[in-house]
Motif scaffolding. Structure first.
Motif, PDB file in Angstrom:
ATOM      1  N   THR A   9      11.741  -5.779   1.044  1.00 49.12           N
ATOM      2  CA  THR A   9      12.660  -6.314   0.048  1.00 49.12           C
ATOM      3  C   THR A   9      13.409  -7.495   0.644  1.00 49.12           C
ATOM      4  O   THR A   9      14.051  -7.370   1.690  1.00 49.12           O
ATOM      5  N   ASP A  10      13.278  -8.623  -0.010  1.00 51.79           N
ATOM      6  CA  ASP A  10      13.939  -9.853   0.405  1.00 51.79           C
ATOM      7  C   ASP A  10      15.158 -10.033  -0.493  1.00 51.79           C
ATOM      8  O   ASP A  10      15.035  -9.984  -1.726  1.00 51.79           O
ATOM      9  N   ARG A  11      16.313 -10.242   0.117  1.00 51.35           N
ATOM     10  CA  ARG A  11      17.550 -10.334  -0.658  1.00 51.35           C
ATOM     11  C   ARG A  11      17.504 -11.452  -1.699  1.00 51.35           C
ATOM     12  O   ARG A  11      18.046 -11.333  -2.788  1.00 51.35           O
ATOM     13  N   GLU A  12      16.825 -12.542  -1.371  1.00 49.47           N
ATOM     14  CA  GLU A  12      16.749 -13.685  -2.291  1.00 49.47           C
ATOM     15  C   GLU A  12      15.609 -13.570  -3.297  1.00 49.47           C
ATOM     16  O   GLU A  12      15.739 -13.972  -4.443  1.00 49.47           O
ATOM     17  N   LEU A  13      14.464 -13.028  -2.853  1.00 47.41           N
ATOM     18  CA  LEU A  13      13.248 -13.088  -3.666  1.00 47.41           C
ATOM     19  C   LEU A  13      12.868 -11.780  -4.346  1.00 47.41           C
ATOM     20  O   LEU A  13      12.084 -11.779  -5.286  1.00 47.41           O
ATOM     21  N   GLY A  14      13.368 -10.661  -3.855  1.00 46.26           N
ATOM     22  CA  GLY A  14      13.014  -9.386  -4.470  1.00 46.26           C
ATOM     23  C   GLY A  14      12.001  -8.614  -3.645  1.00 46.26           C
ATOM     24  O   GLY A  14      11.911  -8.775  -2.427  1.00 46.26           O
ATOM     25  N   GLU A  15      11.205  -7.780  -4.334  1.00 46.62           N
ATOM     26  CA  GLU A  15      10.321  -6.859  -3.621  1.00 46.62           C
ATOM     27  C   GLU A  15       8.902  -7.374  -3.462  1.00 46.62           C
ATOM     28  O   GLU A  15       8.273  -7.816  -4.419  1.00 46.62           O
ATOM     29  N   ALA A  57     -15.875  -7.160   0.258  1.00 47.73           N
ATOM     30  CA  ALA A  57     -16.552  -5.907   0.616  1.00 47.73           C
ATOM     31  C   ALA A  57     -16.969  -5.946   2.085  1.00 47.73           C
ATOM     32  O   ALA A  57     -16.818  -4.950   2.807  1.00 47.73           O
ATOM     33  N   ASP A  58     -17.481  -7.095   2.534  1.00 50.75           N
ATOM     34  CA  ASP A  58     -17.866  -7.247   3.943  1.00 50.75           C
ATOM     35  C   ASP A  58     -16.648  -7.109   4.855  1.00 50.75           C
ATOM     36  O   ASP A  58     -16.715  -6.482   5.918  1.00 50.75           O
ATOM     37  N   THR A  59     -15.528  -7.694   4.448  1.00 46.18           N
ATOM     38  CA  THR A  59     -14.299  -7.591   5.236  1.00 46.18           C
ATOM     39  C   THR A  59     -13.860  -6.139   5.341  1.00 46.18           C
ATOM     40  O   THR A  59     -13.524  -5.655   6.429  1.00 46.18           O
ATOM     41  N   ALA A  60     -13.893  -5.429   4.221  1.00 44.63           N
ATOM     42  CA  ALA A  60     -13.475  -4.026   4.218  1.00 44.63           C
ATOM     43  C   ALA A  60     -14.382  -3.161   5.091  1.00 44.63           C
ATOM     44  O   ALA A  60     -13.929  -2.179   5.691  1.00 44.63           O
ATOM     45  N   ALA A  61     -15.650  -3.525   5.172  1.00 39.06           N
ATOM     46  CA  ALA A  61     -16.621  -2.724   5.932  1.00 39.06           C
ATOM     47  C   ALA A  61     -16.635  -3.045   7.423  1.00 39.06           C
ATOM     48  O   ALA A  61     -17.136  -2.256   8.221  1.00 39.06           O
ATOM     49  N   ALA A  62     -16.078  -4.187   7.806  1.00 44.29           N
ATOM     50  CA  ALA A  62     -16.128  -4.602   9.214  1.00 44.29           C
ATOM     51  C   ALA A  62     -15.074  -3.861  10.032  1.00 44.29           C
ATOM     52  O   ALA A  62     -13.902  -3.836   9.660  1.00 44.29           O
ATOM     53  N   PRO A  63     -15.477  -3.258  11.153  1.00 43.13           N
ATOM     54  CA  PRO A  63     -14.492  -2.572  12.008  1.00 43.13           C
ATOM     55  C   PRO A  63     -13.401  -3.540  12.468  1.00 43.13           C
ATOM     56  O   PRO A  63     -13.692  -4.660  12.877  1.00 43.13           O
ATOM     57  N   GLY A  64     -12.159  -3.092  12.386  1.00 43.70           N
ATOM     58  CA  GLY A  64     -11.041  -3.912  12.841  1.00 43.70           C
ATOM     59  C   GLY A  64     -10.624  -5.012  11.894  1.00 43.70           C
ATOM     60  O   GLY A  64      -9.786  -5.831  12.235  1.00 43.70           O
ATOM     61  N   HIS A  65     -11.216  -5.054  10.688  1.00 42.95           N
ATOM     62  CA  HIS A  65     -10.889  -6.081   9.696  1.00 42.95           C
ATOM     63  C   HIS A  65     -10.478  -5.399   8.392  1.00 42.95           C
ATOM     64  O   HIS A  65     -11.040  -4.370   8.028  1.00 42.95           O
ATOM     65  N   ASP A  66      -9.526  -5.966   7.704  1.00 43.05           N
ATOM     66  CA  ASP A  66      -9.242  -5.512   6.345  1.00 43.05           C
ATOM     67  C   ASP A  66      -8.563  -6.612   5.547  1.00 43.05           C
ATOM     68  O   ASP A  66      -8.036  -7.570   6.096  1.00 43.05           O
ATOM     69  N   ALA A  67      -8.639  -6.467   4.229  1.00 44.39           N
ATOM     70  CA  ALA A  67      -8.032  -7.424   3.305  1.00 44.39           C
ATOM     71  C   ALA A  67      -6.994  -6.681   2.476  1.00 44.39           C
ATOM     72  O   ALA A  67      -7.232  -5.551   2.045  1.00 44.39           O
ATOM     73  N   LEU A  68      -5.874  -7.337   2.255  1.00 38.71           N
ATOM     74  CA  LEU A  68      -4.763  -6.713   1.543  1.00 38.71           C
ATOM     75  C   LEU A  68      -4.253  -7.650   0.460  1.00 38.71           C
ATOM     76  O   LEU A  68      -4.212  -8.868   0.647  1.00 38.71           O
ATOM     77  N   LEU A  69      -3.875  -7.051  -0.650  1.00 40.38           N
ATOM     78  CA  LEU A  69      -3.338  -7.801  -1.785  1.00 40.38           C
ATOM     79  C   LEU A  69      -1.844  -7.565  -1.855  1.00 40.38           C
ATOM     80  O   LEU A  69      -1.389  -6.412  -1.808  1.00 40.38           O
ATOM     81  N   GLY A  70      -1.073  -8.642  -1.954  1.00 40.68           N
ATOM     82  CA  GLY A  70       0.373  -8.526  -2.030  1.00 40.68           C
ATOM     83  C   GLY A  70       0.890  -8.817  -3.428  1.00 40.68           C
ATOM     84  O   GLY A  70       0.363  -9.684  -4.125  1.00 40.68           O
ATOM     85  N   THR A  71       1.913  -8.076  -3.811  1.00 42.11           N
ATOM     86  CA  THR A  71       2.570  -8.323  -5.088  1.00 42.11           C
ATOM     87  C   THR A  71       4.013  -8.749  -4.839  1.00 42.11           C
ATOM     88  O   THR A  71       4.602  -8.445  -3.795  1.00 42.11           O
ATOM     89  N   HIS A  72       4.554  -9.448  -5.824  1.00 40.67           N
ATOM     90  CA  HIS A  72       5.956  -9.850  -5.802  1.00 40.67           C
ATOM     91  C   HIS A  72       6.574  -9.322  -7.085  1.00 40.67           C
ATOM     92  O   HIS A  72       6.151  -9.705  -8.186  1.00 40.67           O
TER      93      HIS A  72
END
Length: 195
Positions: A9-15, A57-72
């Motif tokens: 949580t950012d005081r200026e920008l929100g969650e 899908a390749d990123t998710a399957a690779a050891p030590g790699h992952d992809a993440l989606l951020g929301t505001h």
């Protein structure tokens, strides 16, 4: 797959909240972002939806790699990739240290930018990465021409190391230790973080 793994949580920008990418469900959104002209440095301007789904899908399957989606405040707003530099093309161009973690991020293209938003996203990404006690240093390799991301990186403590040649680009290798990042955080009360 859509469970939140991190919030800030950012005081200026929100969650801000972060979850793993679902390559099948998120492909439309990611395809729009990655093929937008403002995302040219991701080198996917001509990608099809199938290309994007396969990439994540390749990123998710690779050891030590992952992809993440951020929301505001509940709206999808950025994507990030976290990876092990020792199992990437970086292993051939710099001495990977124990505790190094690699990162890419993309703020969703918009016609209505919010002041300080990209910095807020990058702070969220850094807080997520450094919430893992095993991660001691963040490593990035943006295109040398991407001056806006170089400014953002410096704002959160990245030090530019050297220019390196990587597939598809000449990159500015930069690193940021835990202490270098924490020295840039303006006030502990500006944010609340949870895993």
């Amino acid at each position: 797959m859509n469970d939140v793994v991190f919030t800030r949580t950012d005081r200026e920008l929100g969650e801000f909240a972060v979850r793993h990418v679902d390559p099948a469900a998120d492909v439309g959104l990611l395809h729009r972002w990655l093929t937008h002209p403002k995302s040219a440095f991701w080198l996917m301007g001509d990608a099809t939806r199938d290309d994007v789904a396969r990439q994540f899908a390749d990123t998710a399957a690779a050891p030590g790699h992952d992809a993440l989606l951020g929301t505001h405040n509940g709206t999808p707003a950025f994507v990030m990739e976290r990876y092990d530099p020792a199992s990437s093309e970086l292993a051939d161009v710099y001495p990977v240290l124990p505790g190094d973690v690699g990162m890419h991020f993309l703020v969703a293209p918009t016609t209505t930018p919010l002041r300080g938003f990209s910095l807020g996203v990058l702070r969220t990404v850094m807080e997520l990465l450094l919430s893992d006690p095993g991660n001691q240093r963040v490593v990035v390799e943006p295109d040398v021409r991407n001056t806006s991301v170089h400014r953002l990186n410096r704002a959160v403590g990245f030090q530019e190391v050297e220019t390196v040649s990587l597939p598809g680009k000449t990159a500015l290798l930069s690193t940021c230790t835990r202490s270098q990042y924490h020295a840039t955080v303006p006030d502990e009360h500006d944010q609340e973080v949870s895993r």
